[in-house]
Design a protein around this motif. Structure first.
Motif, mmCIF file in Angstrom:
data_model
loop_
_atom_site.group_PDB
_atom_site.id
_atom_site.type_symbol
_atom_site.label_atom_id
_atom_site.label_comp_id
_atom_site.label_asym_id
_atom_site.label_seq_id
_atom_site.Cartn_x
_atom_site.Cartn_y
_atom_site.Cartn_z
ATOM 1 N N PRO A 46 0.795 -1.235 0.000
ATOM 2 C CA PRO A 46 0.000 0.000 0.000
ATOM 3 C C PRO A 46 0.826 1.283 0.000
ATOM 4 O O PRO A 46 0.444 2.261 -0.647
ATOM 5 N N ASN A 47 1.957 1.293 0.704
ATOM 6 C CA ASN A 47 2.764 2.522 0.753
ATOM 7 C C ASN A 47 3.281 2.913 -0.629
ATOM 8 O O ASN A 47 3.256 4.092 -1.002
ATOM 9 N N GLN A 48 3.741 1.921 -1.373
ATOM 10 C CA GLN A 48 4.247 2.205 -2.713
ATOM 11 C C GLN A 48 3.120 2.650 -3.644
ATOM 12 O O GLN A 48 3.283 3.573 -4.456
ATOM 13 N N LEU A 49 1.966 2.018 -3.513
ATOM 14 C CA LEU A 49 0.817 2.408 -4.335
ATOM 15 C C LEU A 49 0.353 3.827 -4.005
ATOM 16 O O LEU A 49 -0.027 4.593 -4.886
ATOM 17 N N ARG A 50 0.404 4.169 -2.696
ATOM 18 C CA ARG A 50 0.029 5.541 -2.317
ATOM 19 C C ARG A 50 1.035 6.551 -2.867
ATOM 20 O O ARG A 50 0.663 7.652 -3.285
ATOM 21 N N ARG A 51 2.323 6.166 -2.876
ATOM 22 C CA ARG A 51 3.335 7.060 -3.440
ATOM 23 C C ARG A 51 3.052 7.323 -4.913
ATOM 24 O O ARG A 51 3.128 8.466 -5.393
ATOM 25 N N LEU A 52 2.676 6.281 -5.638
ATOM 26 C CA LEU A 52 2.352 6.445 -7.052
ATOM 27 C C LEU A 52 1.082 7.263 -7.235
ATOM 28 O O LEU A 52 0.946 8.005 -8.218
ATOM 29 N N SER A 53 0.148 7.122 -6.303
ATOM 30 C CA SER A 53 -1.075 7.932 -6.376
ATOM 31 C C SER A 53 -0.730 9.415 -6.280
ATOM 32 O O SER A 53 -1.302 10.245 -6.997
ATOM 33 N N ARG A 54 0.216 9.739 -5.395
ATOM 34 C CA ARG A 54 0.643 11.134 -5.296
ATOM 35 C C ARG A 54 1.320 11.580 -6.591
ATOM 36 O O ARG A 54 1.162 12.718 -7.022
ATOM 37 N N PHE A 55 2.061 10.689 -7.210
ATOM 38 C CA PHE A 55 2.695 11.013 -8.483
ATOM 39 C C PHE A 55 1.661 11.243 -9.586
ATOM 40 O O PHE A 55 1.886 12.080 -10.469
ATOM 41 N N GLU A 56 0.569 10.502 -9.539
ATOM 42 C CA GLU A 56 -0.454 10.669 -10.563
ATOM 43 C C GLU A 56 -0.980 12.099 -10.558
ATOM 44 O O GLU A 56 -1.195 12.703 -11.622
ATOM 45 N N LEU A 57 -1.200 12.639 -9.373
ATOM 46 C CA LEU A 57 -1.647 14.023 -9.282
ATOM 47 C C LEU A 57 -0.571 14.964 -9.822
ATOM 48 O O LEU A 57 -0.874 15.926 -10.536
ATOM 49 N N GLN A 58 0.691 14.687 -9.476
ATOM 50 C CA GLN A 58 1.784 15.508 -9.973
ATOM 51 C C GLN A 58 1.869 15.445 -11.501
ATOM 52 O O GLN A 58 2.101 16.460 -12.160
ATOM 53 N N LEU A 59 1.676 14.263 -12.052
ATOM 54 C CA LEU A 59 1.750 14.105 -13.503
ATOM 55 C C LEU A 59 0.645 14.882 -14.200
ATOM 56 O O LEU A 59 0.868 15.493 -15.251
ATOM 57 N N LYS A 60 -0.545 14.864 -13.617
ATOM 58 C CA LYS A 60 -1.634 15.650 -14.199
ATOM 59 C C LYS A 60 -1.313 17.138 -14.141
ATOM 60 O O LYS A 60 -1.595 17.893 -15.081
ATOM 61 N N LEU A 61 -0.715 17.552 -13.027
ATOM 62 C CA LEU A 61 -0.306 18.955 -12.915
ATOM 63 C C LEU A 61 0.781 19.281 -13.935
ATOM 64 O O LEU A 61 0.779 20.371 -14.523
ATOM 65 N N ILE A 62 1.698 18.353 -14.141
ATOM 66 C CA ILE A 62 2.767 18.568 -15.128
ATOM 67 C C ILE A 62 2.177 18.753 -16.521
ATOM 68 O O ILE A 62 2.547 19.679 -17.252
#
Length: 526
Positions: A326-342
């Motif tokens: 779960p921790n790694q999946l949550r980290r990627l979830s945060r990246f998904e938001l960053q990628l959309k912002l990018i």
């Protein structure tokens, strides 16, 4: 890389003439005496690592890749670093160093986000999902693959997009999600038409066969396997050929042809043992155990089950599944938001740049900067500026993606010179037909063209596309192609308010996939 190859040529060498052990010596010489920058030296290490792999010197290959990374720095060399780390992670997986490979995938995902490299991020996430697959946790693997759904349209490599969908497809089949698998396999077939990769096309047939076998259609499944084509000689082809043998053995086993199944699987077993692939060995031992059980040969079945248990135990010990939780999946979830912002920031920056430079663009840019030299149409650089201008002024438009059918065979059979003449004729007809002021024609690359139709409804765009398709079909091609004709396929879509141009092109491209898949020489709306 082009700069390094030019230096090699200037030094009087032909890089393509070296192979095997000679190539290792040659690229060491290049690194020490020809390459002059850290980037060129790193590229020499990377190429040498590939030759080490081909010689089955996996440990040496890993060492060469790490030496290459030591020469590079962030953020200047981010793209090359991501390429090398991606290859390094795959080599580590092949060598059974799953924990170290995961560290490389995690690091790559972070660098990819920081450098706005969508494709590298996708490759890192796929690597994490593959580790879950190797562990046997296919549900968790699927969760990793689904992390890519939100940025699917931003993947620039069609081959990478197809690979990602095939990974998801394999999970759906393993988890017996038949409806989802059947829907996804159609999408993979459409995409594979434009990818032209025999190994990936073979994977689609492999998974079709597996689906048919699950439904009890054993003869159809085996016919499907018979249509697989692949070129021998690379690691992906070897993987596919072994998987085909295993699937054929399973089909024969389920169809009650036990002795044939046993022969096929035993043959596969002798080959796969040489590959030293624990995942393939595990699957094969389980399949052989099932065949032996049906033959009432319980001793052999038990022996294979013991081997499978040993392999599985080793995989469980080596694969850091807890770190993929779960921790790694949550980290990627945060990246998904960053990628959309990018993606949003890139679009906003493009709009701002257009605003700042619009008044000076005509004065600063010469005609040839925006023109394709072969056809005289606008080129991709012009397209970037035009799309920004349309977005800036909220001008609605339709997008047509046009592709010449079977163009590769024209080049192969009649020469590239004839192919160029065909492209010129297609583009001349394009500019002649779409000659009105609200239409813009672009050579997007190779045999692919775009047409932008401002203030155009979908039905009207479809009419224009169909008329142009007929015009090309009825064109007198005898002077250029002899008795051979030429046709085009067209994908059509409308730009939607608020979306970026990557999404619009992605939808038009999908429509083109369908036009190709439905038989070519036709138009298809998104």
């Amino acid at each position: 890389m082009e700069g390094l190859l030019e230096k090699i040529s200037d030094a009087g060498f032909d890089a393509s003439s070296f192979s095997g052990e000679e190539a290792l010596v040659f690229w060491k010489h290049v690194r020490e005496h020809v390459a002059s920058t850290p980037q060129e030296k790193a590229q020499s290490y990377m190429i040498r690592a590939e030759f080490c792999t081909s010689l089955k010197q996996n440990r040496a290959s890993i060492k060469e890749l790490r030496e290459a990374l030591d020469l590079l720095t962030l953020p200047a060399d981010a793209e090359l670093i991501l390429d090398i780390r991606g290859v390094l992670a795959d080599r580590l997986v092949d060598h059974g160093e799953f924990g170290t490979a995961l560290s490389e995938y995690i690091t790559s995902s972070t660098i990819a986000v920081e450098s706005s490299n969508i494709d590298a991020y996708v490759r890192a996430v796929l690597g994490m999902g593959n580790l879950c697959d190797a562990y046997g946790d296919h549900s968790r693997a699927l969760r990793y693959y689904q992390k890519i759904d939100g940025i699917d349209h931003a993947i620039t490599s069609r081959s990478l997009r197809l690979r990602y969908k095939l990974y998801m497809l394999a999970c759906y089949i393993t988890l017996n999600k038949v409806n989802a698998a059947s829907e996804l396999i159609r999408e993979c077939e459409e995409l594979s038409i434009l990818v032209s990769d025999k190994v990936l096309a073979g994977q689609i047939l492999l998974y079709q066969s597996r689906l048919l076998r699950q439904q009890g259609l054993f003869d159809e499944a085996m016919k499907c396997l018979g249509r697989v084509q692949y070129a021998a000689g690379n690691i992906n082809s070897n993987w596919l050929s072994n998987m085909i043998r295993m699937e054929l053995g399973c089909c024969l086993n389920d169809a009650g042809k036990i002795h044939l199944a046993n022969w096929v699987l035993e043959s596969a077993y002798s080959r796969i043992k040489k590959e030293n692939s624990p995942v393939l060995n595990l699957r094969l031992c389980n399949a052989l155990a099932s065949v032996c059980e049906k033959q009432m040969n319980f001793k052999s079945a038990l022996d294979y089950q013991r081997i499978a248990y040993g392999i599985e135990s080793e995989l469980i010990k080596k694969i850091p599944i807890c770190e993929l939780g779960p921790n790694q999946l949550r980290r990627l979830s945060r990246f998904e938001l960053q990628l959309k912002l990018i993606l949003s920031e890139i679009e906003n920056r493009e709009l701002k740049e257009t605003t700042e430079h619009q008044k000076h663009a005509v004065e600063q840019l010469q005609h040839d900067v925006f023109t394709d030299p072969l056809t005289g149409l606008h080129n991709r650089r012009w397209l970037d500026v035009q799309l920004k201008d349309l977005l800036l002024h909220d001008i609605p438009f339709a997008l047509l993606v046009i592709d010449i059918d079977h163009f590769k065979s024209i080049n192969d059979e009649l020469s590239h010179l004839v192919g160029d003449k065909a492209i010129v004729s297609v583009s001349s007809e394009l500019s002649a037909y779409f000659s009105f002021s609200t239409a813009s024609c672009v050579r997007f690359g190779g045999e692919e063209f775009l047409v932008i139709l401002e203030h155009c409804e979908l039905e009207q765009a479809e009419t224009y596309a169909e008329n142009y398709r007929k015009r090309i079909f009825q064109y007198d091609w005898r002077k250029i192609l002899g008795e051979r004709g030429l046709t085009v396929s067209v994908g059509i879509t409308l730009h939607r308010e608020g979306e970026n141009t990557q999404r619009t092109f992605y939808r038009a491209d999908k429509a083109l996939y369908r036009a190709k898949a439905n038989g070519r020489n036709q138009t298809c709306c998104e």
